[in-house]
Design an enzyme around this catalytic site. Structure first.
Site, PDB file in Angstrom:
ATOM      1  N   HIS A 102       1.682   5.290  -1.646  1.00 36.81           N
ATOM      2  CA  HIS A 102       1.323   6.493  -2.412  1.00 36.81           C
ATOM      3  C   HIS A 102       2.593   7.092  -2.998  1.00 36.81           C
ATOM      4  O   HIS A 102       3.485   7.501  -2.249  1.00 36.81           O
ATOM      5  CB  HIS A 102       0.636   7.522  -1.512  1.00 36.81           C
ATOM      6  CG  HIS A 102      -0.643   7.027  -0.930  1.00 36.81           C
ATOM      7  ND1 HIS A 102      -1.857   7.189  -1.552  1.00 36.81           N
ATOM      8  CD2 HIS A 102      -0.904   6.341   0.218  1.00 36.81           C
ATOM      9  CE1 HIS A 102      -2.814   6.632  -0.821  1.00 36.81           C
ATOM     10  NE2 HIS A 102      -2.265   6.101   0.268  1.00 36.81           N
TER      11      HIS A 102
ATOM     12  N   ASP B 108       1.479   2.463   3.532  1.00 38.48           N
ATOM     13  CA  ASP B 108       0.633   3.661   3.392  1.00 38.48           C
ATOM     14  C   ASP B 108       1.488   4.919   3.508  1.00 38.48           C
ATOM     15  O   ASP B 108       1.032   5.942   4.016  1.00 38.48           O
ATOM     16  CB  ASP B 108      -0.499   3.671   4.431  1.00 38.48           C
ATOM     17  CG  ASP B 108      -1.596   4.680   4.077  1.00 38.48           C
ATOM     18  OD1 ASP B 108      -1.638   5.126   2.909  1.00 38.48           O
ATOM     19  OD2 ASP B 108      -2.385   5.011   4.966  1.00 38.48           O
TER      20      ASP B 108
ATOM     21  N   LYS C  35      -9.062  -0.146  -5.934  1.00 34.66           N
ATOM     22  CA  LYS C  35      -9.102   0.429  -4.585  1.00 34.66           C
ATOM     23  C   LYS C  35     -10.382   1.235  -4.396  1.00 34.66           C
ATOM     24  O   LYS C  35     -10.636   2.197  -5.123  1.00 34.66           O
ATOM     25  CB  LYS C  35      -7.881   1.341  -4.399  1.00 34.66           C
ATOM     26  CG  LYS C  35      -7.853   2.133  -3.104  1.00 34.66           C
ATOM     27  CD  LYS C  35      -7.537   1.261  -1.917  1.00 34.66           C
ATOM     28  CE  LYS C  35      -7.663   2.026  -0.600  1.00 34.66           C
ATOM     29  NZ  LYS C  35      -6.614   3.007  -0.391  1.00 34.66           N
TER      30      LYS C  35
ATOM     31  N   HIS D 156     -10.523   1.140   1.576  1.00 33.49           N
ATOM     32  CA  HIS D 156     -10.287   2.071   2.685  1.00 33.49           C
ATOM     33  C   HIS D 156     -11.530   1.960   3.562  1.00 33.49           C
ATOM     34  O   HIS D 156     -12.542   2.594   3.297  1.00 33.49           O
ATOM     35  CB  HIS D 156     -10.086   3.503   2.177  1.00 33.49           C
ATOM     36  CG  HIS D 156      -9.761   4.458   3.274  1.00 33.49           C
ATOM     37  ND1 HIS D 156      -8.567   5.148   3.350  1.00 33.49           N
ATOM     38  CD2 HIS D 156     -10.457   4.823   4.384  1.00 33.49           C
ATOM     39  CE1 HIS D 156      -8.549   5.886   4.453  1.00 33.49           C
ATOM     40  NE2 HIS D 156      -9.696   5.716   5.079  1.00 33.49           N
TER      41      HIS D 156
ATOM     42  N   HIS E 118       0.881  -1.198   0.000  1.00 34.46           N
ATOM     43  CA  HIS E 118       0.000   0.000   0.000  1.00 34.46           C
ATOM     44  C   HIS E 118       0.904   1.228   0.000  1.00 34.46           C
ATOM     45  O   HIS E 118       1.470   1.590   1.034  1.00 34.46           O
ATOM     46  CB  HIS E 118      -0.909  -0.004   1.235  1.00 34.46           C
ATOM     47  CG  HIS E 118      -1.889   1.128   1.266  1.00 34.46           C
ATOM     48  ND1 HIS E 118      -3.238   0.946   1.517  1.00 34.46           N
ATOM     49  CD2 HIS E 118      -1.726   2.463   1.091  1.00 34.46           C
ATOM     50  CE1 HIS E 118      -3.853   2.109   1.478  1.00 34.46           C
ATOM     51  NE2 HIS E 118      -2.956   3.061   1.235  1.00 34.46           N
TER      52      HIS E 118
ATOM     53  N   HIS F  42      -4.770  -0.863   5.592  1.00 35.89           N
ATOM     54  CA  HIS F  42      -4.260  -0.178   6.789  1.00 35.89           C
ATOM     55  C   HIS F  42      -5.155  -0.317   8.028  1.00 35.89           C
ATOM     56  O   HIS F  42      -5.692   0.651   8.531  1.00 35.89           O
ATOM     57  CB  HIS F  42      -3.950   1.305   6.510  1.00 35.89           C
ATOM     58  CG  HIS F  42      -4.976   2.037   5.691  1.00 35.89           C
ATOM     59  ND1 HIS F  42      -6.316   2.041   5.998  1.00 35.89           N
ATOM     60  CD2 HIS F  42      -4.833   2.787   4.575  1.00 35.89           C
ATOM     61  CE1 HIS F  42      -6.945   2.773   5.089  1.00 35.89           C
ATOM     62  NE2 HIS F  42      -6.073   3.232   4.219  1.00 35.89           N
TER      63      HIS F  42
HETATM   64  C1  NCD Z   1      -3.429   9.008   2.210  1.00 39.50           C
HETATM   65  C2  NCD Z   1      -2.978  10.065   1.201  1.00 39.50           C
HETATM   66  O1  NCD Z   1      -2.470  11.103   1.614  1.00 39.50           O
HETATM   67  O2  NCD Z   1      -3.139   9.821  -0.010  1.00 39.50           O
HETATM   68  N1  NCD Z   1      -3.452   9.590   3.526  1.00 39.50           N
HETATM   69  C3  NCD Z   1      -3.381   8.930   4.698  1.00 39.50           C
HETATM   70  O3  NCD Z   1      -3.502   9.572   5.731  1.00 39.50           O
HETATM   71  N2  NCD Z   1      -3.174   7.640   4.763  1.00 39.50           N
HETATM   72  C4  NCD Z   1      -4.750   8.460   1.797  1.00 39.50           C
HETATM   73  C5  NCD Z   1      -5.158   7.227   2.551  1.00 39.50           C
HETATM   74  O4  NCD Z   1      -4.611   6.141   2.349  1.00 39.50           O
HETATM   75  O5  NCD Z   1      -6.079   7.335   3.368  1.00 39.50           O
HETATM   76 ZN    ZN Z   2      -3.231   5.061   1.654  1.00 38.24          ZN
END
Ligand code: NCD
Ligand code: ZN
Length: 331
Positions: free
Chosen positions: A14, A237, A94, A131, A12, A165
């Protein structure tokens, strides 16, 4: 003392776009062999062109490191025909409840209305990544969402469902209830509780969605991770935001852990005498759950103090400026 991990995977992740992508991608790609790339860009990854474009940009940004980006689509109601065409290009889809986190405004309002898409995903064996939060009281959002997971798991028993998560003891227990339910857990939720975020001075770099919960929740997550619970895998995450979006009167949610995620896990698993379980937690479980074979990549760490940089570009990592006891051996 050194420690070797084979093909660690971040299930996971970003990576963002543009300059941010160029800054953060190599920081994952130098240690991980692959990662599940989240689709919540400002313009979500929700069509074939966007998916191709984004995958190309990610691969470019990770080069020359060996790193397999496992791409995802942003959930919306897709036709079975489209899904059939796209299925070999993605690892899953997702689902974000509308408005629940960063760039999720185009998310799902009604799970009921999404049934045809779930049915098509089940037939095509495309995993559903979720999520799992409601828009209720912030500490109860994940627990309140569990009834939705139960409905999904029962209605689509052959659909692989990943609770992304997880942050609560209730979610850990829930793993046992349905065969087709799995989960990722972050590093930070194994380390912090709400007290670390807001119990003293407010710590914006520890603010994320889902928010860190109670000590008993952290304990349950840690127990499950340390024994490499077979239905649980690492998903950092890691969610970078520029410093001005974090140190702000409206702080964006997300903790940036990518460059230190594995080092933090080494510290933690060593502390509890569970280093033997780390390989499963950071790679083997994920390969079994998703039925994938990760690219072969060996990464070595040595027991040597490492001071976490204050910033990577304009992003402040978790534990900025602090010392960690494990260090990546550059190949
Ligand atoms: C994530 C993001 O900033 O894209 N933020 C987070 O707090 N985890 C989005 C997410 O996975 O909820
Ligand atoms: Zn995330």
């Amino acid at each position: 003392m050194t420690f070797k991990l084979t093909s660690p995977l971040d299930m996971h992740l970003h990576l963002r776009e543009g300059e941010m992508l160029k800054t953060v991608a190599p920081l994952s790609a130098r240690t991980f062999a692959g990662g599940v790339i989240m689709p919540n860009l400002v313009l979500p990854v929700d069509n074939e062109n966007r998916l191709r474009e984004y995958e190309t940009a990610v691969r470019q940004a990770c080069s020359p490191h060996q790193f397999e980006p496992y791409m995802t689509l942003f959930f919306k109601n897709y036709s079975a025909k489209f899904l059939e065409k796209i299925r070999d290009r993605i690892i899953g889809i997702k689902l974000y409840p509308a408005g629940i986190t960063t760039h999720s405004e185009g998310g799902v309002d009604s799970l009921q209305q999404a049934q045809p898409t779930f049915a098509a995903m089940q037939e095509l064996q495309i995993p559903l990544l979720v999520h799992g939060e409601t828009d209720g009281f912030v500490l109860d959002r994940e627990r309140d969402f569990l009834s939705n997971y139960a409905w999904l798991a029962k209605s689509f028993p052959r659909l692989k469902i990943i609770m992304e998560h997880i942050t609560t003891a209730a979610a850990v227990d829930f793993l046992q209830l349905y065969e087709n339910i799995y989960a990722t857990v972050t590093v930070h939720h194994l380390l912090i509780t709400l007290d670390d975020v807001a119990g003293g001075m407010l710590r914006p770099h520890l603010f994320c969605k889902p928010i860190a919960k109670r000590p008993q929740d952290r304990e349950a997550l840690l127990d499950a991770a340390l024994q490499a619970h077979p239905k649980l895998m690492l998903g950092s995450d890691s969610a970078p935001h520029p410093v001005h979006r974090k140190e702000s009167s409206c702080c964006a949610a997300g903790i940036f852990t990518a460059p230190i995620a594995l080092q933090l896990l080494l510290v933690l698993f060593e502390k509890y005498g569970k280093l033997d379980y780390l390989q499963d937690f950071v790679s083997d479980n994920a390969q079994w759950i998703y039925d994938i074979t990760a690219p072969k990549k060996e990464v070595r760490f040595e027991k040597k103090n490492f001071s976490v940089p204050e910033k990577y570009g304009d992003i402040v990592p978790m534990f900025a400026g602090e010392e960690l006891a494990w260090h990546l051996v550059e190949p």
